[in-house]
Design an enzyme around this catalytic site. Structure first.
Site, PDB file in Angstrom:
ATOM      1  CB  CYS A  50      16.420 -49.929   6.466  1.00 13.29           C
ATOM      2  SG  CYS A  50      16.012 -50.471   4.799  1.00 13.29           S
ATOM      3  CG  HIS A 106      13.470 -52.932   8.871  1.00 17.29           C
ATOM      4  ND1 HIS A 106      13.220 -51.581   8.920  1.00 17.29           N
ATOM      5  CD2 HIS A 106      13.803 -53.204   7.588  1.00 17.29           C
ATOM      6  CE1 HIS A 106      13.375 -51.047   7.712  1.00 17.29           C
ATOM      7  NE2 HIS A 106      13.735 -52.018   6.882  1.00 17.29           N
ATOM      8  CD  GLU A 127      12.102 -51.062  12.267  1.00 15.13           C
ATOM      9  OE1 GLU A 127      13.196 -51.488  12.665  1.00 15.13           O
ATOM     10  OE2 GLU A 127      11.916 -50.624  11.106  1.00 15.13           O
TER      11      GLU A 127
END
Lengths: 96, 233
Positions: free
Chosen positions: B86, B203, B205
Site C-alpha cells: 500500500c 494488504h 497482513e
C-alpha cells in the site's frame, strides 16, 4: 549566503498531471461547473501550487528550483511542472 | 529462518499488523525507524501501509527520501528482498525502486474491501508457494492505488513479466468491476526486474487468519521466509 532583500525570490511552482494522465478529480469539478450553468467549460485539470522562497541570485534560483522540481516537487512519471520567479516581498503575502 | 525488518515512518500504521501476521506465520520481526541508517542485518525489509508524512506533497514522496531509504537501496542492490504494501508500494515507486506511479482512485473514493488477486508468476520469492494462476482473497484499503505506467513502460513490464498480481473476478478473469481503483491492466502488484522487490496495494497482513475472512495473505510472508532461508548469506 547573500541576505540582501534583492537576492530573495519566490518561485511560483505549478504541478499538474500530464495531459495523457486521466484526472478524475478535474472531471468531477468540470461536471460541477456544468451543473452551475458554466456550459462553456470544456475541461478542468486539478494541480498543486507551491510558493518556494529562496535566497539566491536570479540565475541560481532558477536552476535550483528546477532541480527541486525534478527531485521532489514533481513526479516526472505522471506530472509536469512550470514556475515563474518574482522578487520576495516580506510585507505582503502574494497570491498565487 | 528469515529475519524481517518493518520500517516505521511518521504516519505508518500497518507495522503492528505486519508484525502480527509474521508472528502468526512463526517469524519474528524488528522495527526499523525511518531515521535509522542501517537495517540491523535483516533479510527482508517491509515497507508497511499507512500515511507516511501525512501523504504530504504526494503519497510516499517524502518517505522515499528518509534516511532509512539509503540503506534500503543498498539492500536492493545486494539482491535483498523488499515488500512494499500500500503506502509502501507508493514509497517504492517514488524512490524509483519500482517503475510507474499510483494515482487517485478512478472513482475518487477510498476503497476498503476484499478483492481477488490472480497470481501471474510463481517463480518469485513472494509467490513460489502459490500455484500458477492461483487466486488470493486479500483486502485493499486505499484512496490512491490506481497504478499508472505509460504505454511504453507498461509494454516493458508485461514483456519482462513484472506484473505479479492482477485484480480479477471470482472466475479469475480481468473485469473492470473487479478492479477497485482503475489500475491499468488490472495491476495490483509488480516486481522489479530481478524479482526481489514487490510492491502491492492489497494488504496481505490483513488476511492472515481465518477469523479475518482469509488466510491467503500468509502465502506472501511464508514465501519470503522460505526463500530467505534458502538464500546464501
Amino acid at each position: 549566503m547573500p541576505t540582501d532583500h534583492r537576492d530573495r525570490f519566490v518561485a511560483d511552482v505549478v504541478v499538474t498531471l500530464k495531459p495523457v494522465v486521466n484526472d478524475p478529480q478535474g472531471d468531477v469539478v468540470r461536471e460541477a461547473l456544468h451543473t452551475l450553468g458554466f456550459a462553456e467549460v470544456a475541461g478542468v485539470r486539478v494541480g498543486r501550487y507551491l510558493a518556494v522562497e529562496v535566497t539566491a541570485d536570479r540565475a541560481t534560483a532558477r536552476a535550483r528550483v528546477d532541480a527541486m522540481c525534478q527531485q521532489l516537487l514533481c513526479n516526472g512519471v505522471i506530472e509536469e511542472y512550470r514556475f515563474t520567479l518574482r522578487p520576495a516581498d516580506r510585507s505582503v503575502p502574494a497570491p498565487p | 529462518m528469515s529475519r524481517f525488518g518493518i520500517v516505521v515512518f511518521p504516519g505508518t500504521w500497518s507495522d503492528r499488523d505486519c508484525a502480527h501476521a509474521l508472528a502468526v506465520a512463526g517469524h519474528p520481526s524488528v522495527r526499523l525507524w525511518h531515521q535509522d541508517q542501517d537495517l540491523q542485518g535483516v533479510d527482508c525489509v517491509i515497507l508497511p501501509g499507512g500515511f507516511s508524512y501525512g501523504d504530504y506533497l504526494r503519497a510516499g514522496a517524502i518517505a522515499s527520501h528518509a534516511p532509512i531509504m539509503a540503506a534500503v537501496r543498498r539492500h536492493v542492490d545486494r539482491g535483498g528482498l523488499v515488500l512494499g504494501i500500500c503506502n509502501g508500494f507508493q514509497v517504492l515507486c517514488e524512490a524509483g525502486l519500482l517503475p510507474g506511479a499510483l494515482l487517485r482512485n478512478a472513482a475518487l473514493q477510498f476503497r476498503c474491501q476484499p478483492v481477488t488477486l490472480r497470481v501471474e508468476r510463481v517463480d518469485t520469492p513472494f509467490s513460489h508457494t502459490c500455484r500458477a494462476g492461483a487466486r488470493l482473497r486479500i483486502p485493499v484499503s486505499h484512496g490512491e492505488g490506481r497504478y499508472y505506467a505509460d504505454p511504453a513502460m507498461l509494454a516493458r513490464l508485461e514483456q519482462r513479466g513484472q506484473v505479479l498480481f492482477r485484480y480479477v473476478d471470482a472466475a479469475g478473469r480481468l473485469d473492470p468491476e473487479a478492479n477497485p481503483n482503475g489500475s491499468v491492466a488490472g495491476i495490483a502488484g509488480i516486481v522489479n526486474e530481478r524479482g526481489t522487490v514487490l510492491g502491492m496495494m492489497p494488504h496481505p497482513e490483513r488476511a492472515c487468519e481465518m477469523v479475518l475472512g482469509s488466510a491467503d495473505g500468509l502465502r506472501v510472508f511464508q514465501g519470503i521466509a522460505e526463500a530467505g532461508a534458502g538464500a546464501a548469506r
